[in-house]
Motif scaffolding. Structure first.
Motif, PDB file in Angstrom:
ATOM      1  N   ASN A  47       0.826  -1.204   0.000  1.00  0.00           N
ATOM      2  CA  ASN A  47       0.000   0.000   0.000  1.00  0.00           C
ATOM      3  C   ASN A  47       0.863   1.258   0.000  1.00  0.00           C
ATOM      4  N   ARG A  48       1.927   1.257   0.803  1.00  0.00           N
ATOM      5  CA  ARG A  48       2.832   2.421   0.828  1.00  0.00           C
ATOM      6  C   ARG A  48       3.469   2.632  -0.536  1.00  0.00           C
ATOM      7  N   GLU A  49       3.920   1.532  -1.151  1.00  0.00           N
ATOM      8  CA  GLU A  49       4.541   1.622  -2.474  1.00  0.00           C
ATOM      9  C   GLU A  49       3.561   2.192  -3.494  1.00  0.00           C
ATOM     10  N   ALA A  50       2.317   1.712  -3.453  1.00  0.00           N
ATOM     11  CA  ALA A  50       1.301   2.215  -4.395  1.00  0.00           C
ATOM     12  C   ALA A  50       1.032   3.699  -4.173  1.00  0.00           C
ATOM     13  N   ASP A  51       0.970   4.121  -2.903  1.00  0.00           N
ATOM     14  CA  ASP A  51       0.768   5.544  -2.614  1.00  0.00           C
ATOM     15  C   ASP A  51       1.893   6.390  -3.198  1.00  0.00           C
ATOM     16  N   LEU A  52       3.142   5.935  -3.025  1.00  0.00           N
ATOM     17  CA  LEU A  52       4.286   6.694  -3.535  1.00  0.00           C
ATOM     18  C   LEU A  52       4.256   6.794  -5.058  1.00  0.00           C
ATOM     19  N   ILE A  53       4.004   5.668  -5.720  1.00  0.00           N
ATOM     20  CA  ILE A  53       3.930   5.688  -7.184  1.00  0.00           C
ATOM     21  C   ILE A  53       2.798   6.607  -7.628  1.00  0.00           C
ATOM     22  N   GLY A  54       1.649   6.520  -6.941  1.00  0.00           N
ATOM     23  CA  GLY A  54       0.506   7.356  -7.298  1.00  0.00           C
ATOM     24  C   GLY A  54       0.801   8.837  -7.184  1.00  0.00           C
ATOM     25  N   LEU A  55       1.506   9.226  -6.128  1.00  0.00           N
ATOM     26  CA  LEU A  55       1.826  10.640  -5.939  1.00  0.00           C
ATOM     27  C   LEU A  55       2.798  11.145  -7.004  1.00  0.00           C
ATOM     28  N   VAL A  56       3.806  10.335  -7.328  1.00  0.00           N
ATOM     29  CA  VAL A  56       4.744  10.731  -8.386  1.00  0.00           C
ATOM     30  C   VAL A  56       4.020  10.768  -9.728  1.00  0.00           C
ATOM     31  N   TRP A  57       3.139   9.776  -9.975  1.00  0.00           N
ATOM     32  CA  TRP A  57       2.386   9.747 -11.227  1.00  0.00           C
ATOM     33  C   TRP A  57       1.513  10.998 -11.363  1.00  0.00           C
ATOM     34  N   LEU A  58       0.826  11.388 -10.276  1.00  0.00           N
ATOM     35  CA  LEU A  58      -0.051  12.560 -10.333  1.00  0.00           C
ATOM     36  C   LEU A  58       0.746  13.823 -10.652  1.00  0.00           C
ATOM     37  N   TRP A  59       1.901  13.989  -9.987  1.00  0.00           N
ATOM     38  CA  TRP A  59       2.754  15.143 -10.288  1.00  0.00           C
ATOM     39  C   TRP A  59       3.167  15.122 -11.760  1.00  0.00           C
ATOM     40  N   ASN A  60       3.565  13.949 -12.256  1.00  0.00           N
ATOM     41  CA  ASN A  60       4.016  13.847 -13.639  1.00  0.00           C
ATOM     42  C   ASN A  60       2.861  14.063 -14.621  1.00  0.00           C
ATOM     43  N   TYR A  61       1.679  13.605 -14.279  1.00  0.00           N
ATOM     44  CA  TYR A  61       0.496  13.811 -15.130  1.00  0.00           C
ATOM     45  C   TYR A  61       0.233  15.311 -15.301  1.00  0.00           C
ATOM     46  N   GLN A  62       0.441  16.042 -14.218  1.00  0.00           N
ATOM     47  CA  GLN A  62       0.198  17.488 -14.260  1.00  0.00           C
ATOM     48  C   GLN A  62       1.305  18.240 -14.988  1.00  0.00           C
ATOM     49  N   THR A  63       2.539  17.751 -14.899  1.00  0.00           N
ATOM     50  CA  THR A  63       3.663  18.477 -15.503  1.00  0.00           C
ATOM     51  C   THR A  63       4.071  17.942 -16.877  1.00  0.00           C
ATOM     52  N   GLN A  64       3.804  16.645 -17.138  1.00  0.00           N
ATOM     53  CA  GLN A  64       4.182  15.995 -18.403  1.00  0.00           C
ATOM     54  C   GLN A  64       5.690  16.102 -18.672  1.00  0.00           C
ATOM     55  N   LEU A  65       6.497  15.961 -17.611  1.00  0.00           N
ATOM     56  CA  LEU A  65       7.943  16.127 -17.753  1.00  0.00           C
ATOM     57  C   LEU A  65       8.704  14.824 -17.977  1.00  0.00           C
ATOM     58  N   GLY A  66       8.029  13.683 -17.842  1.00  0.00           N
ATOM     59  CA  GLY A  66       8.761  12.430 -17.990  1.00  0.00           C
ATOM     60  C   GLY A  66       7.863  11.221 -17.948  1.00  0.00           C
ATOM     61  N   ARG A  67       8.415  10.097 -17.499  1.00  0.00           N
ATOM     62  CA  ARG A  67       7.702   8.835 -17.393  1.00  0.00           C
ATOM     63  C   ARG A  67       7.918   8.260 -15.995  1.00  0.00           C
ATOM     64  N   VAL A  68       6.856   7.675 -15.427  1.00  0.00           N
ATOM     65  CA  VAL A  68       6.880   7.075 -14.095  1.00  0.00           C
ATOM     66  C   VAL A  68       6.847   5.562 -14.249  1.00  0.00           C
ATOM     67  N   PHE A  69       7.599   4.853 -13.388  1.00  0.00           N
ATOM     68  CA  PHE A  69       7.714   3.399 -13.487  1.00  0.00           C
ATOM     69  C   PHE A  69       7.479   2.746 -12.139  1.00  0.00           C
ATOM     70  N   SER A  70       6.886   1.556 -12.198  1.00  0.00           N
ATOM     71  CA  SER A  70       6.593   0.781 -10.989  1.00  0.00           C
ATOM     72  C   SER A  70       7.771  -0.115 -10.627  1.00  0.00           C
ATOM     73  N   SER A  71       7.612  -0.832  -9.516  1.00  0.00           N
ATOM     74  CA  SER A  71       8.672  -1.717  -9.034  1.00  0.00           C
ATOM     75  C   SER A  71       8.852  -2.952  -9.910  1.00  0.00           C
ATOM     76  N   SER A  72       7.989  -3.154 -10.875  1.00  0.00           N
ATOM     77  CA  SER A  72       8.145  -4.286 -11.798  1.00  0.00           C
ATOM     78  C   SER A  72       9.113  -3.980 -12.938  1.00  0.00           C
ATOM     79  N   THR A  73       9.536  -2.742 -13.057  1.00  0.00           N
ATOM     80  CA  THR A  73      10.422  -2.330 -14.152  1.00  0.00           C
ATOM     81  C   THR A  73      11.882  -2.539 -13.779  1.00  0.00           C
ATOM     82  N   ILE A  74      12.614  -3.231 -14.632  1.00  0.00           N
ATOM     83  CA  ILE A  74      14.052  -3.403 -14.432  1.00  0.00           C
ATOM     84  C   ILE A  74      14.783  -2.419 -15.340  1.00  0.00           C
TER      85      ILE A  74
END
Length: 197
Positions: A50-77
């Motif tokens: 749950n903590r991991e999902a919250d962190l990814i969600g917060l970074v994703w929301l910031w990135n959605y608003q700024t469109q400055l890059g790409r966000v990745f989950s813990s499944s990405t190597i």
């Protein structure tokens, strides 16, 4: 977390062989350190997930608003430039750097170090936790990111109520909860308040 050490005198996996190993064993999550050690990551419990999902969600929301890059989950190597194939709990890569990769590089394990990573120390599952330093492997992982070009990294440790901030060419900064973390010039305008997670 289980570490399998391969004797590189007798076994040496190429990048393609490591990729195929991961593809043939999709139910397992692997990492490979810069020393060539294969790590099998165990699933996390509900609190950590749950903590991991919250962190990814917060970074994703910031990135959605700024469109400055790409966000990745813990499944990405990520195939790090200075060796190692690592999976941060949350990661962000600037759009400029991501767009410079070929379609095939983006599809497989991207050969790039994220600009920003979060590593989250898993919640303690029992009083029998190893007496060895449970932070050592995470700190070594953060150092691998720094050696490969990381611009900003947070090692969040809810158990000890602290966060370690990693930046290039600077000493690790350790802050106690509650704390407000800034994305600085890497994630401009991003703020994370701990212990909100």
């Amino acid at each position: 977390m289980t570490t399998v050490t391969l004797n590189l005198d007798t076994v040496e996996l190429t990048d393609e062989q490591f990729y195929r190993l991961c593809q043939m064993n999709r139910d397992w999550q692997f990492e490979r350190t810069s020393k060539g050690e294969i790590i099998i990551m165990s699933p996390v419990g509900g609190v950590s997930g749950n903590r991991e999902a919250d962190l990814i969600g917060l970074v994703w929301l910031w990135n959605y608003q700024t469109q400055l890059g790409r966000v990745f989950s813990s499944s990405t190597i990520f195939r790090l430039p200075n060796n190692g194939d690592r999976s941060p709990d949350a990661a962000w890569v600037s759009l400029e750097r991501w767009s410079a990769l070929t379609a095939e590089q983006q599809e497989k394990f991207p050969p790039i170090c994220p600009d920003f990573v979060i590593e989250l120390r898993e919640a303690k599952l029992s009083s029998r936790e190893s007496r060895a330093d449970p932070l050592r492997p995470l700190r070594e992982k953060m150092q691998e990111y720094l050696n490969s070009g990381l611009r900003l990294g947070w090692l969040i440790n809810p158990q000890d109520q602290q966060v370690e901030i990693y930046r290039p060419n600077r000493e690790v900064e350790i802050l106690q909860f509650p704390v407000s973390l800034s994305g600085e010039d890497v994630l401009p305008g991003f703020v994370l308040n701990l212990p909100m997670i």
